[in-house]
Write a protein that holds these residues in place. Sequence first.
Motif, PDB file in Angstrom:
ATOM      1  N   ALA A   1       5.808   7.458  -2.124  1.00 47.66           N
ATOM      2  CA  ALA A   1       4.370   7.097  -1.765  1.00 47.66           C
ATOM      3  C   ALA A   1       4.309   5.861  -1.090  1.00 47.66           C
ATOM      4  CB  ALA A   1       3.435   7.480  -2.858  1.00 47.66           C
ATOM      5  N   VAL A   2       3.724   5.515  -0.294  1.00 50.43           N
ATOM      6  CA  VAL A   2       3.778   4.318   0.215  1.00 50.43           C
ATOM      7  C   VAL A   2       1.986   3.950   0.718  1.00 50.43           C
ATOM      8  CG1 VAL A   2       4.299   2.442   1.891  1.00 50.43           C
ATOM      9  CG2 VAL A   2       5.945   4.167   1.472  1.00 50.43           C
ATOM     10  N   GLU A   3       1.767   3.044  -0.200  1.00 54.86           N
ATOM     11  CA  GLU A   3       0.122   2.356   0.249  1.00 54.86           C
ATOM     12  C   GLU A   3       0.521   1.067   1.029  1.00 54.86           C
ATOM     13  OE1 GLU A   3      -3.809   0.795  -1.784  1.00 54.86           O
ATOM     14  OE2 GLU A   3      -1.997   1.057  -2.922  1.00 54.86           O
ATOM     15  N   ALA A   4      -0.053   0.929   2.360  1.00 56.60           N
ATOM     16  CA  ALA A   4       0.289  -0.065   3.321  1.00 56.60           C
ATOM     17  C   ALA A   4      -1.208  -0.914   3.087  1.00 56.60           C
ATOM     18  CB  ALA A   4       0.327   0.192   4.724  1.00 56.60           C
ATOM     19  N   GLY A   5      -1.153  -2.076   2.493  1.00 61.10           N
ATOM     20  CA  GLY A   5      -2.429  -2.919   2.294  1.00 61.10           C
ATOM     21  C   GLY A   5      -2.198  -4.202   3.113  1.00 61.10           C
ATOM     22  N   GLY A   6      -3.381  -4.773   3.333  1.00 57.80           N
ATOM     23  CA  GLY A   6      -3.057  -6.024   4.271  1.00 57.80           C
ATOM     24  C   GLY A   6      -2.624  -7.114   3.388  1.00 57.80           C
ATOM     25  N   THR A   7      -2.558  -7.178   1.877  1.00 60.62           N
ATOM     26  CA  THR A   7      -2.046  -8.460   1.240  1.00 60.62           C
ATOM     27  C   THR A   7      -0.490  -7.796   0.803  1.00 60.62           C
ATOM     28  OG1 THR A   7      -4.196  -9.137   0.528  1.00 60.62           O
ATOM     29  CG2 THR A   7      -2.284  -9.727  -0.698  1.00 60.62           C
ATOM     30  N   SER A   8      -0.318  -6.578   0.374  1.00 62.35           N
ATOM     31  CA  SER A   8       0.908  -6.294   0.084  1.00 62.35           C
ATOM     32  C   SER A   8       1.113  -4.590  -0.062  1.00 62.35           C
ATOM     33  CB  SER A   8       0.987  -6.431  -1.510  1.00 62.35           C
ATOM     34  OG  SER A   8       0.233  -5.768  -2.209  1.00 62.35           O
ATOM     35  N   PHE A   9       2.368  -4.285   0.396  1.00 63.44           N
ATOM     36  CA  PHE A   9       2.481  -2.761   0.291  1.00 63.44           C
ATOM     37  C   PHE A   9       2.867  -2.177  -1.174  1.00 63.44           C
ATOM     38  CE2 PHE A   9       3.645  -1.253   4.754  1.00 63.44           C
ATOM     39  CZ  PHE A   9       2.722  -2.148   5.294  1.00 63.44           C
ATOM     40  N   THR A  10       2.320  -1.198  -1.638  1.00 65.16           N
ATOM     41  CA  THR A  10       2.909  -0.735  -2.934  1.00 65.16           C
ATOM     42  C   THR A  10       3.578   0.486  -2.605  1.00 65.16           C
ATOM     43  OG1 THR A  10       0.581  -1.662  -4.074  1.00 65.16           O
ATOM     44  CG2 THR A  10       1.855   0.215  -5.087  1.00 65.16           C
ATOM     45  N   VAL A  11       4.739   0.558  -3.377  1.00 61.61           N
ATOM     46  CA  VAL A  11       5.719   1.736  -3.108  1.00 61.61           C
ATOM     47  C   VAL A  11       5.949   2.344  -4.535  1.00 61.61           C
ATOM     48  CG1 VAL A  11       7.657   2.404  -2.063  1.00 61.61           C
ATOM     49  CG2 VAL A  11       6.628   0.196  -1.168  1.00 61.61           C
ATOM     50  N   ALA A  12       5.925   3.703  -4.441  1.00 59.82           N
ATOM     51  CA  ALA A  12       6.108   4.368  -5.605  1.00 59.82           C
ATOM     52  C   ALA A  12       6.836   5.627  -5.265  1.00 59.82           C
ATOM     53  CB  ALA A  12       4.714   4.993  -6.533  1.00 59.82           C
ATOM     54  N   ILE A  13       7.750   5.814  -6.472  1.00 62.21           N
ATOM     55  CA  ILE A  13       8.686   7.319  -6.384  1.00 62.21           C
ATOM     56  C   ILE A  13       8.292   8.017  -7.350  1.00 62.21           C
ATOM     57  CG2 ILE A  13      10.867   8.239  -6.445  1.00 62.21           C
ATOM     58  CD1 ILE A  13      12.017   5.258  -5.187  1.00 62.21           C
ATOM     59  N   CYS A  14       7.943   9.279  -7.313  1.00 61.41           N
ATOM     60  CA  CYS A  14       7.282   9.953  -8.410  1.00 61.41           C
ATOM     61  C   CYS A  14       7.964  11.518  -8.313  1.00 61.41           C
ATOM     62  CB  CYS A  14       5.942  10.332  -7.898  1.00 61.41           C
ATOM     63  SG  CYS A  14       4.987   8.695  -7.606  1.00 61.41           S
ATOM     64  N   ARG A  15       7.828  12.189  -9.204  1.00 60.95           N
ATOM     65  CA  ARG A  15       8.409  13.596  -9.309  1.00 60.95           C
ATOM     66  C   ARG A  15       7.206  14.378  -9.579  1.00 60.95           C
ATOM     67  NH1 ARG A  15      10.516  13.713 -14.118  1.00 60.95           N
ATOM     68  NH2 ARG A  15      12.543  13.234 -13.513  1.00 60.95           N
TER      69      ARG A  15
END
Length: 553
Positions: free
Chosen positions: A49-63
């Motif tokens: 999961a990749v959330e592309a934000g204007g200040t930062s990108f949040t990346v998560a790996i999930c099951r």
Amino acid sequence: GTTKMAPTTGTGGDAGGDAADDDDGCDIRGDNGCNNGGSSGGGGAVIAAVEAGGTSFTVAICRVSASPAAAPAEVTILDRTSIPSSYPTTTPTQTLEAVCDFLRSSPYKLSSSSSPSRSRSSSDGGAGVGVVGVEGGVGREGGYDQGGNDQGGYDALGLASFGPLGVNPANKETYGRILDSSPKKEWRGIDLLGPLVEACRGDDDSSDDGGDDSSGEKKGKKRKKKRLRIKVDTDVNAPALAEFVDYNNNLHGNNNTTPKISSLAYITAGTGIGVGLVVNSQPVHGRLHPEGGHVPVQPLEGDEFGGYSWGRGVGIPFEGRNTVEGLGCTVALTERYGQMLLMEEDERDRAGGGTGIITTSSSGSRGNNKADATDSTGATDATIAIDRSILATLPNDHHIWDHAANALANLCTTLLLTLSIERIVMGGGLMNRVGLLERIHLRTAQLVNGYLDLPDVQDMGNRLIVRSRYGGDAGLMGTIALAKMALLEEEDEDDGLEEEDDVRVKEERRRQQQAMKRAAFNTGLWNGVLVGAIGAGLVCKYCLYGSGGSRRR
């Protein structure tokens, strides 16, 4: 569904994008509505999961639980990080490279028969991850090769980004790409999806895994590939989807008699204001995607502010004048506060015989933390640069929050009247300001003016206009929801293929039966003609020879 979260690793920063920026002017709330916990063993699909934000990108790996169709499916966040994306601190290329490196190097990007030997997060407990891959052929969606294999790779990728963003998978040129109309000049035309797909799919595997060739050496077929399922949407449509699914699933799980909803709006208020929509149980796209932050509003009586500076000279609807974002985002509020300071200073100068104009060298632009304030006439020669963090110093009863509440209440009223929306969820850093949500409730009731049957103002926060249960993780939860939807759609496609196969078999049998009937009919017809001809010949012969015999006698 149930979500367990591991602590954030990597650098800190805003994960809310252009619309849901940090905690400008806010009192931080600790509860994000999620259960904290490490990873657990067992099977299931592993998603990125990749959330592309204007200040930062949040990346998560999930099951996700082994059966993605389960309602609600259990999701465990195995690993996550935050990567800066604000220019000029970093460039788009550097940001994407860091995100892709994180995805490629994750110990969870492994085959279904392997377990990770290490863990990024101490809370993961070193538990092995058995990845049950979703088998299938090599697929293409949005023009990108999604081939993966059992040497590694994720089962699905969810991408949610600031916009304007290409969200139509049929348009291969723009799908997953920041459009040229984006106010973030450095990100215009940047392809987000392509590099992420390359980082998420399995490594190419041309090796063989069994059998013997003519020389007696082991040789066999190549490993079977699986497809990487992808889903792309905006950083406001994705949280809207997550909130929608979560609300209906909770009703189902609690055996509640309350009917499920078919529509929901998610509003995020921060540096900008964005709107995500789910209508008829589906995210809204259409011509582009919702851009509700740019709809016009009715300002408070006597308000001469007009709108923020971002709309001047660029492609912003209504030039940002008297729009939701132009009046209610933290940039607009900061500029308004600066205008107030200028007017107060002007009054002091006039009382002392001054000119009434203060000039400071400053420049406000989208992407930094500064805002330009102008005097009440809009004159550009009277400006003062103010950092948006000054909003955090203002008291909860400051008049400036009335303007924020009015802008957001206008937006809520528009959604209620145009879409007959059933639930509105508020998120973003601005919504952490104590008392703001209650002001929105009161102003919305005033604007609707009794035309709609709304809950009482005191109950509106429980039934109609509510705070996001995910807090600062709303965008990330939305991105996870996209990846889960991609898995569900694959199951639906597989079921559809089986149904199509059944239909094909039945149709083929029907055609065979019709062919047999036609053959039998044709055979019977010609047999009948033949028998009739023979009978006619015999009759003619009898008549002929019978007549001759009479004459001879």
